[in-house]
Design a protein around this motif. Structure first.
Motif, short mmCIF file in Angstrom:
data_model
loop_
_atom_site.label_atom_id
_atom_site.label_comp_id
_atom_site.label_asym_id
_atom_site.label_seq_id
_atom_site.Cartn_x
_atom_site.Cartn_y
_atom_site.Cartn_z
N ASN A 2 57.85 10.51 -6.43
CA ASN A 2 57.44 9.20 -6.95
C ASN A 2 56.74 8.38 -5.89
N ASN A 3 57.29 8.46 -4.65
CA ASN A 3 56.66 7.72 -3.56
C ASN A 3 55.24 8.20 -3.34
N LEU A 4 55.04 9.53 -3.45
CA LEU A 4 53.71 10.07 -3.25
C LEU A 4 52.77 9.57 -4.32
N ASN A 5 53.27 9.50 -5.55
CA ASN A 5 52.42 9.01 -6.63
C ASN A 5 52.01 7.57 -6.38
N ARG A 6 52.97 6.78 -5.89
CA ARG A 6 52.64 5.40 -5.59
C ARG A 6 51.62 5.33 -4.47
N SER A 7 51.80 6.23 -3.48
CA SER A 7 50.85 6.24 -2.38
C SER A 7 49.46 6.61 -2.86
N GLU A 8 49.40 7.61 -3.78
CA GLU A 8 48.11 8.04 -4.27
C GLU A 8 47.44 6.94 -5.08
N GLY A 314 58.30 7.08 4.71
CA GLY A 314 58.98 8.37 4.78
C GLY A 314 58.02 9.54 4.69
N SER A 315 58.57 10.73 4.90
CA SER A 315 57.77 11.95 4.91
C SER A 315 57.70 12.56 3.52
N SER A 316 56.64 13.32 3.29
CA SER A 316 56.47 14.02 2.02
C SER A 316 55.48 15.16 2.22
N THR A 317 55.05 15.73 1.11
CA THR A 317 54.08 16.81 1.13
C THR A 317 52.93 16.46 0.21
N PRO A 319 49.52 17.05 -2.20
CA PRO A 319 49.26 18.02 -3.27
C PRO A 319 48.74 19.36 -2.76
N ASP A 320 48.06 19.35 -1.60
CA ASP A 320 47.55 20.62 -1.07
C ASP A 320 48.45 21.21 0.01
N GLY A 321 49.70 20.70 0.09
CA GLY A 321 50.70 21.34 0.94
C GLY A 321 50.81 20.82 2.36
N GLN A 322 50.13 19.74 2.71
CA GLN A 322 50.22 19.21 4.06
C GLN A 322 51.47 18.35 4.23
N SER A 323 52.01 18.36 5.43
CA SER A 323 53.11 17.47 5.76
C SER A 323 52.51 16.10 6.08
N ILE A 324 52.95 15.06 5.39
CA ILE A 324 52.34 13.74 5.52
C ILE A 324 53.39 12.65 5.64
N GLU A 325 52.93 11.48 6.06
CA GLU A 325 53.74 10.26 6.06
C GLU A 325 53.20 9.33 4.98
N LEU A 326 54.09 8.85 4.14
CA LEU A 326 53.67 7.99 3.03
C LEU A 326 53.42 6.55 3.50
N VAL A 327 52.42 5.95 2.91
CA VAL A 327 52.12 4.54 3.21
C VAL A 327 53.22 3.65 2.66
N SER A 328 53.67 2.71 3.46
CA SER A 328 54.58 1.68 2.97
C SER A 328 53.73 0.53 2.46
N GLU A 329 53.65 0.39 1.15
CA GLU A 329 52.82 -0.66 0.58
C GLU A 329 53.32 -2.04 1.00
N LEU A 330 54.64 -2.19 1.16
CA LEU A 330 55.19 -3.46 1.60
C LEU A 330 54.71 -3.78 3.02
#
Length: 354
Positions: A2-8, A314-317, A319-330
């Protein structure tokens, strides 16, 4: 996810920017540190000595023109004429690429990414300097290319595209850019006769026999270079590397400002001579501009510089499999407001770094 979706879904006005790829140009890109240079020139005062130093610096360092189209320029964040604050984007670029011609073409797409990024905010009253590290794996909107890691912007469109990405993320204008090639740390450490740092985590650099014990150590040459590059030895990877880079920079600044350096013209000229060929600034950020800014910052104590890492979600993956850090919108919203209103001190008071 869900966090990734928000980031996207997080987009900014930077998505409207176009990217004009420029002719690749041979450049070398190493910056000692904008903070170091600004504070040092402030300490030097004025006169013939500084004039000669400026001439040497300008003749040996490099510059890059940030050429936006008229349309791109019109879409950049607008800065109020009454806003006297300044934002400087500092980059760490590793030019170990065998194809030097391609790896140094920083005004267009290149074959490498930036290893380190810091946004330096200097408030209007010039009483403080804020240095915010940006996590290179942060998953952001890169204008014209969709969602990518932040440091991919350099690979896709060089410094102009990275500036557009950062400006779009915070809806805030970047006034200047300066580049750091980590090989420059090696030259600086040698010119200083070694840089003394306090190492907080003992480690052995990956694939080497370079051991860095906990406590005070002296870094010089290749050992200094590896200290600021290393990330695989740490459980938190890039986060500890950023801390080590800041540790090295501040130790180097303090040694440059010591009486042993400032009262020794031969030693100081040697530092400028060895390091300047690796420095790259935007074409409007020359030594004279730095001297003027430095004089305004002459009362800032280097030990009181506010240095922190921008929070992520926080960390996530990807869609193409990369290890990423999610943007904190706050965090983005709060930092954007702090930059636009010149209230970074209030932001850090309400959100002290972890």
């Amino acid at each position: 996810m869900n966090n990734l979706n928000r980031s996207e879904s997080f987009t900014s006005r930077s998505a409207r920017y176009g990217v004009e790829r420029k002719r690749k140009r041979r450049m070398r890109g190493v910056l000692l540190s904008v903070v170091a240079v600004v504070v040092v020139v402030a300490a030097l005062g004025a006169g013939f000595y500084v004039f000669n130093l400026q001439h040497k610096f300008n003749s040996k360092s490099n510059s890059v023109a940030i050429n936006y189209t008229e349309e791109q320029q019109s879409l950049r964040p607008v800065k109020s004429p009454d806003d006297g604050s300044m934002n400087i984007l500092m980059l760490g670029v590793d030019h170990a690429d065998e194809n030097e011609t391609e790896s140094t073409a920083l005004d267009g797409a290149v074959s490498q990414r930036s290893d380190s990024m810091m946004l330096v905010h200097i408030p209007e009253d010039r009483k403080q300097i804020y240095v915010m590290s940006l996590v290179r794996d942060m998953w952001v909107d890169v204008p014209g290319y969709g969602q990518h890691k932040l440091n991919a912007a350099v690979e896709l469109g060089g410094i102009p595209l990275l500036m557009q990405t950062v400006e779009g993320l915070f809806d805030t204008k970047v006034d200047h850019v300066a580049m750091i090639d980590f090989a420059g740390f090696r030259e600086l450490s040698t010119a200083l006769g070694g840089v003394k740092v306090t190492n907080e985590i003992p480690f052995t650099a990956n694939d080497t026999d370079y051991f860095y014990p906990k406590g005070e150590i002296t870094l010089e040459g290749d050992r200094a270079l590896r200290f600021v590059r290393e990330r695989k030895s740490f459980s938190d990877g890039d986060y500890q590397r950023v801390k080590n880079q800041r540790t090295f920079l501040m130790a180097a600044v303090n040694q440059m400002l010591s009486n042993d350096t400032l009262t020794n013209p031969t030693k100081f000229y040697n530092i400028v001579d060895k390091v300047s060929p690796y420095l790259t600034f935007d074409s409007e950020f020359d030594a004279a501009t730095m001297v003027g800014l430095g004089m305004q910052l002459k009362n800032v104590d280097t030990e009181e510089l506010e240095m922190f890492t921008m929070p992520t979600a926080g960390s996530s993956t990807s869609p193409d499999g990369q290890s990423i850090e999610l943007v904190s919108e706050l965090a983005v919203a709060q930092i954007s407001e702090a930059l636009q209103t010149d209230m970074m001190a209030k932001y850090l008071e309400d959100n002290p770094p972890q």
